[in-house]
Design a protein around this motif. Structure first.
Motif, PDB file in Angstrom:
ATOM      1  N   ARG A 165       0.839  -1.216   0.000  1.00  0.00           N
ATOM      2  CA  ARG A 165       0.000   0.000   0.000  1.00  0.00           C
ATOM      3  C   ARG A 165       0.866   1.255   0.000  1.00  0.00           C
ATOM      4  O   ARG A 165       0.579   2.227  -0.727  1.00  0.00           O
ATOM      5  N   LEU A 166       1.918   1.247   0.809  1.00  0.00           N
ATOM      6  CA  LEU A 166       2.818   2.404   0.855  1.00  0.00           C
ATOM      7  C   LEU A 166       3.444   2.670  -0.514  1.00  0.00           C
ATOM      8  O   LEU A 166       3.537   3.815  -0.958  1.00  0.00           O
ATOM      9  N   ARG A 167       3.837   1.607  -1.175  1.00  0.00           N
ATOM     10  CA  ARG A 167       4.487   1.743  -2.485  1.00  0.00           C
ATOM     11  C   ARG A 167       3.493   2.120  -3.575  1.00  0.00           C
ATOM     12  O   ARG A 167       3.721   3.061  -4.351  1.00  0.00           O
ATOM     13  N   ASP A 168       2.361   1.410  -3.650  1.00  0.00           N
ATOM     14  CA  ASP A 168       1.445   1.548  -4.780  1.00  0.00           C
ATOM     15  C   ASP A 168       0.456   2.699  -4.612  1.00  0.00           C
ATOM     16  O   ASP A 168       0.160   3.408  -5.572  1.00  0.00           O
ATOM     17  N   GLN A 169      -0.068   2.876  -3.413  1.00  0.00           N
ATOM     18  CA  GLN A 169      -1.095   3.904  -3.189  1.00  0.00           C
ATOM     19  C   GLN A 169      -0.485   5.238  -2.780  1.00  0.00           C
ATOM     20  O   GLN A 169      -0.932   6.294  -3.215  1.00  0.00           O
ATOM     21  N   ASP A 170       0.531   5.169  -1.919  1.00  0.00           N
ATOM     22  CA  ASP A 170       1.108   6.411  -1.387  1.00  0.00           C
ATOM     23  C   ASP A 170       2.328   6.889  -2.162  1.00  0.00           C
ATOM     24  O   ASP A 170       2.744   8.037  -2.014  1.00  0.00           O
ATOM     25  N   GLY A 171       2.905   6.000  -2.961  1.00  0.00           N
ATOM     26  CA  GLY A 171       4.043   6.388  -3.784  1.00  0.00           C
ATOM     27  C   GLY A 171       5.254   6.840  -2.991  1.00  0.00           C
ATOM     28  O   GLY A 171       5.938   7.798  -3.379  1.00  0.00           O
ATOM     29  N   VAL A 172       5.545   6.165  -1.874  1.00  0.00           N
ATOM     30  CA  VAL A 172       6.653   6.597  -1.020  1.00  0.00           C
ATOM     31  C   VAL A 172       7.987   6.384  -1.725  1.00  0.00           C
ATOM     32  O   VAL A 172       8.140   5.506  -2.582  1.00  0.00           O
ATOM     33  N   VAL A 173       8.973   7.200  -1.350  1.00  0.00           N
ATOM     34  CA  VAL A 173      10.312   7.091  -1.938  1.00  0.00           C
ATOM     35  C   VAL A 173      11.278   6.377  -1.005  1.00  0.00           C
ATOM     36  O   VAL A 173      12.403   6.048  -1.387  1.00  0.00           O
ATOM     37  N   ALA A 174      10.858   6.139   0.246  1.00  0.00           N
ATOM     38  CA  ALA A 174      11.695   5.439   1.219  1.00  0.00           C
ATOM     39  C   ALA A 174      10.788   4.935   2.338  1.00  0.00           C
ATOM     40  O   ALA A 174       9.675   5.434   2.530  1.00  0.00           O
ATOM     41  N   VAL A 175      11.277   3.937   3.077  1.00  0.00           N
ATOM     42  CA  VAL A 175      10.487   3.331   4.153  1.00  0.00           C
ATOM     43  C   VAL A 175      11.300   3.288   5.439  1.00  0.00           C
ATOM     44  O   VAL A 175      12.479   2.894   5.420  1.00  0.00           O
ATOM     45  N   ILE A 176      10.677   3.684   6.543  1.00  0.00           N
ATOM     46  CA  ILE A 176      11.246   3.484   7.873  1.00  0.00           C
ATOM     47  C   ILE A 176      10.472   2.340   8.504  1.00  0.00           C
ATOM     48  O   ILE A 176       9.276   2.454   8.766  1.00  0.00           O
ATOM     49  N   GLY A 177      11.143   1.198   8.716  1.00  0.00           N
ATOM     50  CA  GLY A 177      10.475   0.011   9.242  1.00  0.00           C
ATOM     51  C   GLY A 177      11.044  -1.237   8.597  1.00  0.00           C
ATOM     52  O   GLY A 177      11.973  -1.131   7.783  1.00  0.00           O
ATOM     53  N   GLY A 178      10.504  -2.422   8.955  1.00  0.00           N
ATOM     54  CA  GLY A 178       9.523  -2.620   9.991  1.00  0.00           C
ATOM     55  C   GLY A 178      10.089  -2.457  11.384  1.00  0.00           C
ATOM     56  O   GLY A 178      11.262  -2.152  11.571  1.00  0.00           O
ATOM     57  N   THR A 179       9.195  -2.720  12.333  1.00  0.00           N
ATOM     58  CA  THR A 179       9.575  -2.558  13.726  1.00  0.00           C
ATOM     59  C   THR A 179      10.273  -3.809  14.255  1.00  0.00           C
ATOM     60  O   THR A 179      11.370  -3.729  14.800  1.00  0.00           O
ATOM     61  N   LEU A 180       9.637  -4.961  14.109  1.00  0.00           N
ATOM     62  CA  LEU A 180      10.223  -6.205  14.597  1.00  0.00           C
ATOM     63  C   LEU A 180      10.875  -6.977  13.451  1.00  0.00           C
ATOM     64  O   LEU A 180      10.599  -6.742  12.279  1.00  0.00           O
ATOM     65  N   SER A 181      11.740  -7.918  13.822  1.00  0.00           N
ATOM     66  CA  SER A 181      12.485  -8.671  12.817  1.00  0.00           C
ATOM     67  C   SER A 181      11.576  -9.512  11.931  1.00  0.00           C
ATOM     68  O   SER A 181      11.790  -9.611  10.719  1.00  0.00           O
ATOM     69  N   GLY A 182      10.554 -10.138  12.521  1.00  0.00           N
ATOM     70  CA  GLY A 182       9.692 -11.047  11.775  1.00  0.00           C
ATOM     71  C   GLY A 182       9.043 -10.410  10.579  1.00  0.00           C
ATOM     72  O   GLY A 182       9.134 -10.925   9.453  1.00  0.00           O
ATOM     73  N   GLU A 183       8.375  -9.266  10.794  1.00  0.00           N
ATOM     74  CA  GLU A 183       7.680  -8.657   9.654  1.00  0.00           C
ATOM     75  C   GLU A 183       8.653  -7.970   8.699  1.00  0.00           C
ATOM     76  O   GLU A 183       8.406  -7.866   7.504  1.00  0.00           O
TER      77      GLU A 183
END
Length: 263
Positions: A11-29
């Motif tokens: 969703r962040l990539r396709d709908q919001d068109g973000v240029v970078a991501v901060i995350g995830g929080t935990l190792s699993g996800e």
């Protein structure tokens, strides 16, 4: 939820068109999203995913935190050297990459220091009563019990251990942060590795704590401090890049040396 993590990233990539991501929080996800993020060459900076595999074979993925093997070794050195422990028991969350990874590092470093692993017990994500595991650990009579997991699991474990009269010191990892407020009585006298100390005299640390407390009326844990550092490190990299193209941000992240709250 690993599936929802992937959906959130999409969703962040396709709908919001973000240029970078901060995350995830935990190792699993974070690991669940990793392959897609690498395929997209998305600039990624996780504040708190400590599993070693998070950044392996992923030139676009960075982290603000230390690694699981680093803190596992630090905890083992502390247990053996400062606490003088000769024997240790492990209590591990099955299927939890974080718990399993830190435990493995602790085990290797503790035995290298001349210590003995008396045994290990495990539990699943649905377990709420740890009596059976702690009964077996009590029979082992170890000097320390190493439990790398998060507050919501560690708190009840420490409470049950106290009820059962287990006198071994419990040692944990950064996921414990917050246990000193939420489970203060049970946590008292035990130890965990962490990314920063709220009682540090550092002006940077104390200014952050004052501002955070004014906004949220509580002392920030390491997740808050690392999140804060990750945001400003990413801002610094994008500013230095002077562009929002993936390759430019990734190159700038590699060169970033941000003096944050956590170091």
């Amino acid at each position: 939820d690993q599936t929802e993590a992937i959906n959130a990233y999409n969703r962040l990539r396709d709908q919001d068109g973000v240029v970078a991501v901060i995350g995830g929080t935990l190792s699993g996800e974070t690991l669940a999203m990793k392959d897609i993020m690498v395929q997209d060459n998305m600039p990624v900076l996780t504040p708190t995913a400590t599993a070693v595999e998070v950044t392996q074979d992923a030139p676009n993925v960075f982290r603000a935190c230390f690694l699981d093997d680093y803190q596992g070794q630090a905890a083992a050195n502390f247990a053996a050297t400062t606490l003088g422990a000769k024997t240790a028991a492990l209590l591990i969350g099955t299927g939890n990459p974080y718990s399993e990874g830190v435990s493995e590092a602790f085990k290797g470093a503790f035995t290298a220091k001349g210590g003995t692993i008396a045994g290990s017990e495990s539990y699943g994500t649905a377990d709420k009563d740890f009596s059976a595991q702690l009964t077996k650990i009590k029979e082992m009579n170890p000097d320390v019990v190493f439990v790398p997991d998060y507050v919501q699991t560690v708190g009840p474990i420490l409470q049950k251990a106290k009820e059962m009269g287990i006198t071994a010191k419990f040692v944990g990892a950064d996921g414990w942060d917050g246990v000193q407020e939420e489970y203060a009585d049970a946590a008292q006298g035990n130890y965990f590795t962490n990314h920063y100390a709220a009682d540090s005299p550092s002006e940077t640390v104390q200014n952050f704590i004052t501002a955070y407390n004014a906004e949220y009326d509580k002392v920030p844990n390491s997740f808050a401090a690392l999140g804060y550092d990750a945001v400003y490190a990413m801002v610094e990299a994008i500013t230095a890049a002077g562009a929002t193209e993936s390759a430019d941000i990734i190159t700038a992240l590699k060169a970033t040396d941000h003096p944050g709250v956590t170091g």
